[in-house]
Design a protein around this motif. Structure first.
Motif, PDB file in Angstrom:
ATOM      1  N   SER A 222       8.245   9.399   1.839  1.00 39.84           N
ATOM      2  CA  SER A 222       6.793   9.586   1.994  1.00 39.84           C
ATOM      3  C   SER A 222       6.467  10.762   2.911  1.00 39.84           C
ATOM      4  O   SER A 222       5.315  10.943   3.304  1.00 39.84           O
TER       5      SER A 222
ATOM      6  N   LYS B 161      -0.740   5.117   3.748  1.00 36.46           N
ATOM      7  CA  LYS B 161      -1.674   6.129   3.268  1.00 36.46           C
ATOM      8  C   LYS B 161      -3.088   5.804   3.729  1.00 36.46           C
ATOM      9  O   LYS B 161      -3.809   6.660   4.225  1.00 36.46           O
TER      10      LYS B 161
ATOM     11  N   ARG C 199       3.773   1.879   1.421  1.00 35.21           N
ATOM     12  CA  ARG C 199       3.255   3.245   1.263  1.00 35.21           C
ATOM     13  C   ARG C 199       1.725   3.246   1.176  1.00 35.21           C
ATOM     14  O   ARG C 199       1.063   4.101   1.761  1.00 35.21           O
TER      15      ARG C 199
END
Length: 127
Positions: A30, A119, A115
């Motif tokens: 990521s 985010k 993730r």
């Protein structure tokens, strides 16, 4: 170039080698530079030294628990903290947020779920 284009730093505080390796892989993929600590006190010092964008934090650590780690980190940092734990009791989740966690995910977790939380959380921090 946006802020998200710059290399971000993550600290993983996790005593289980397999979970630590998985988190390292997910976070590296990521776009994070990842540093790991196998215990709470070492993790707090790593966060103090690196001032990361994100911390993933296990609750069940060998020295001090993740709740104490989060409280200590909050004394000097507003980093985004994701608690990752096998504990399913709602009172543990409440304790996690009270200690300073921004997110609380139960193990086993899906990498995509982590993730998504990262985010959302880091985007909010950039606003």
């Amino acid at each position: 170039m946006s802020l998200s284009d710059h290399s971000r730093t993550a600290v993983v505080i996790e005593d289980d080698d397999d979970v630590r390796d998985l988190l390292h892989t997910v976070l590296t993929g990521s776009g994070y530079r990842v540093h790991t600590a196998p215990a709470g006190l070492a993790g707090v010092e790593m966060v103090r030294r690196l001032m990361p964008d994100v911390v993933t934090l296990d609750v069940g650590l060998p020295d001090i628990d993740g709740f104490e780690v989060a409280q200590r980190i909050r004394r000097f940092s507003a980093t985004f903290i994701v608690m990752l734990t096998a504990r399913t009791d709602p009172s543990d989740e409440k304790r996690g947020f009270e200690a300073g966690a921004d997110r609380y995910l139960r193990k086993p977790f899906r990498p995509a779920e982590l993730r998504r939380h990262l985010k959302e959380g880091t985007a909010a921090a950039e606003v």
